[in-house]
Design a protein around this motif. Sequence first.
Motif, mmCIF file in Angstrom:
data_model
loop_
_atom_site.group_PDB
_atom_site.id
_atom_site.type_symbol
_atom_site.label_atom_id
_atom_site.label_comp_id
_atom_site.label_asym_id
_atom_site.label_seq_id
_atom_site.Cartn_x
_atom_site.Cartn_y
_atom_site.Cartn_z
ATOM 1 N N ASP A 244 0.836 -1.197 0.000
ATOM 2 C CA ASP A 244 0.000 0.000 0.000
ATOM 3 C C ASP A 244 0.874 1.250 0.000
ATOM 4 O O ASP A 244 2.018 1.211 0.466
ATOM 5 C CB ASP A 244 -0.904 -0.025 1.242
ATOM 6 C CG ASP A 244 -2.065 0.948 1.127
ATOM 7 O OD1 ASP A 244 -2.281 1.503 0.029
ATOM 8 O OD2 ASP A 244 -2.775 1.141 2.135
ATOM 9 N N GLU A 245 0.317 2.340 -0.535
ATOM 10 C CA GLU A 245 1.052 3.608 -0.627
ATOM 11 C C GLU A 245 2.386 3.423 -1.356
ATOM 12 O O GLU A 245 3.423 3.957 -0.943
ATOM 13 C CB GLU A 245 1.273 4.203 0.770
ATOM 14 C CG GLU A 245 0.012 4.435 1.568
ATOM 15 C CD GLU A 245 -0.945 5.432 0.918
ATOM 16 O OE1 GLU A 245 -0.524 6.167 0.003
ATOM 17 O OE2 GLU A 245 -2.128 5.471 1.316
ATOM 18 N N GLY A 247 3.376 4.702 -3.953
ATOM 19 C CA GLY A 247 3.876 5.962 -4.497
ATOM 20 C C GLY A 247 4.756 6.740 -3.541
ATOM 21 O O GLY A 247 5.384 7.726 -3.930
ATOM 22 N N GLU A 248 4.816 6.309 -2.264
ATOM 23 C CA GLU A 248 5.625 7.011 -1.274
ATOM 24 C C GLU A 248 7.069 6.519 -1.231
ATOM 25 O O GLU A 248 7.894 7.082 -0.503
ATOM 26 C CB GLU A 248 4.997 6.838 0.124
ATOM 27 C CG GLU A 248 3.578 7.335 0.247
ATOM 28 C CD GLU A 248 3.457 8.827 -0.056
ATOM 29 O OE1 GLU A 248 4.387 9.578 0.326
ATOM 30 O OE2 GLU A 248 2.451 9.230 -0.669
ATOM 31 N N THR A 283 -0.630 -3.777 -5.523
ATOM 32 C CA THR A 283 -0.134 -2.503 -4.993
ATOM 33 C C THR A 283 -1.250 -1.470 -5.022
ATOM 34 O O THR A 283 -2.254 -1.635 -5.719
ATOM 35 C CB THR A 283 1.072 -1.990 -5.811
ATOM 36 O OG1 THR A 283 0.694 -1.910 -7.196
ATOM 37 C CG2 THR A 283 2.258 -2.926 -5.663
ATOM 38 N N THR A 285 -2.074 3.044 -4.426
ATOM 39 C CA THR A 285 -1.597 4.400 -4.162
ATOM 40 C C THR A 285 -2.725 5.393 -4.383
ATOM 41 O O THR A 285 -3.645 5.135 -5.171
ATOM 42 C CB THR A 285 -0.411 4.761 -5.082
ATOM 43 O OG1 THR A 285 0.040 6.081 -4.753
ATOM 44 C CG2 THR A 285 -0.817 4.723 -6.545
ATOM 45 N N LYS A 287 -1.730 8.426 -5.246
ATOM 46 C CA LYS A 287 -1.034 9.360 -6.129
ATOM 47 C C LYS A 287 -1.332 9.049 -7.594
ATOM 48 O O LYS A 287 -1.659 7.920 -7.943
ATOM 49 C CB LYS A 287 0.475 9.287 -5.900
ATOM 50 C CG LYS A 287 0.933 9.945 -4.611
ATOM 51 C CD LYS A 287 2.457 10.063 -4.584
ATOM 52 C CE LYS A 287 2.913 10.901 -3.407
ATOM 53 N NZ LYS A 287 4.393 11.071 -3.403
ATOM 54 N N LEU A 289 0.291 8.146 -10.518
ATOM 55 C CA LEU A 289 1.633 7.647 -10.853
ATOM 56 C C LEU A 289 2.104 8.085 -12.232
ATOM 57 O O LEU A 289 3.300 8.258 -12.453
ATOM 58 C CB LEU A 289 1.667 6.121 -10.734
ATOM 59 C CG LEU A 289 1.583 5.559 -9.313
ATOM 60 C CD1 LEU A 289 1.842 4.061 -9.332
ATOM 61 C CD2 LEU A 289 2.575 6.245 -8.380
#
Length: 452
Positions: A244-245, A247-248, A283, A285, A287, A289
């Motif tokens: 998870d997340e 994009g971080e 996955t 996000t 964000k 991407l």
Amino acid sequence: MNDEEYKVLLHSLKEDILVTDTNGIIVNVSHGTGSVYNVNAENWVGRSVYQLEKEGHFTPLATPQVLEKKERVTFVQTTSEGNKLLVTGLPVFDENKDIARVVSYSHDVTELMEIKAGMEELTSEIERVRKELDFLKDQSEGWFVAKSGAMKKVMASANQVAGFDVNILLLGESGVGKSELARMIHSKSGRSEGPFIEVNCGAIPDSLFEAELFGYEGGAFTGASKHGKKGFAESAHNGTLFLDEIGELSMANQVKVLKLTQDKTFYPVGGRKEIHSDFRLVTATNKKLKEAVLHNEFREDLYFRLNVVPLTIPPLRERKEDILPLIYTFLNIFMKRYKLEKVFSSEALHQLLAMEWKGNVRELINLIERLVVTTLDKVIQSEHLSYLLDGEDQSDSYLNNKRETLKETLEKVERERLMEAKLTYGTTTKMAAALGISQPSVVRKLKKYNVD
């Protein structure tokens, strides 16, 4: 009784009665037969039932079935007009116990057959609904609700790809339910008996990410356990690894994830033995991407690896049809958890439905739980909801208003607490018991703050 008397008796019956010899030649027939088959029955005497079947008057025949089984037979026959008849054929034996005649009679069951077909269709519909309920029941193990067209499309796509070990990228705003959808995909996959390992990439310090994902050998770095530690990737073997997340992640850690997605192999920190882990990668996000790739904030090669099947969960404000089912879903969850009975008033429901839900489903979950545990009345009213929502805004103002004296701030808090107690308990006696002060004090404070 002579032959004429037999004929009078036969024709007096309103029913369809047909008598043949062992060759299928009709020897007697009632007038009722003519109305059933829409013919002149007397013209059938002397004719073969086999020939009549070829001409399309009816099928199948009673005579050959009775001759073969030598006993009573019952079956459904179709006429030239498409009517359905429940036909019974009976053998008539002579003194040598040989079949001499076959007598058949029928009842029009067209309507019954239509009812049967309707029942079969209804049974089929019930089975379809049952499967849908089972599907919803599976969803209710989490909280996923798909009543809106947008969410039904997402769920249909998720169910379609769940059984294939392709990489799935879940997109959507924070709080829409990406983690829950990942769990649902895992539960529908062939790996459902295996582990579901969830990793919040944004919550792990960048310097510790490699050790957490791949594990480490004993004493690999300062502070490491002497026994070492298994990483998330190895723990997900034969199951699902949910990052998870994603994009971080820093660019350096993105490289490590890229190699893991390509080979499913890795080295623990401080280790020299390569480990292979067979997992399915999902996955997520909040964000964008694609934009991150354009700004060199996310590796393009990793993006294409992850983005095999993208699923975008729309925000709650764009799927209004899901709000009411979600409200009741969480209401039931929290009533069961806290062993309470609660219902929403229609005004409170309208207020909930009109909210913007900027925090999406996560915000809804938190609000419903707070309403369940903080409202003492069985019926949750719009006043209870307004108090919670106003309280959030006012609590910020208490902290941010630098010009108020301590006395003014305390008086505001005291007034709000009195209003909440008034809404919750109703009587000053109950309010006093809950607030830990005397009943006269409650009356005096209500008058002071003009709380009705």
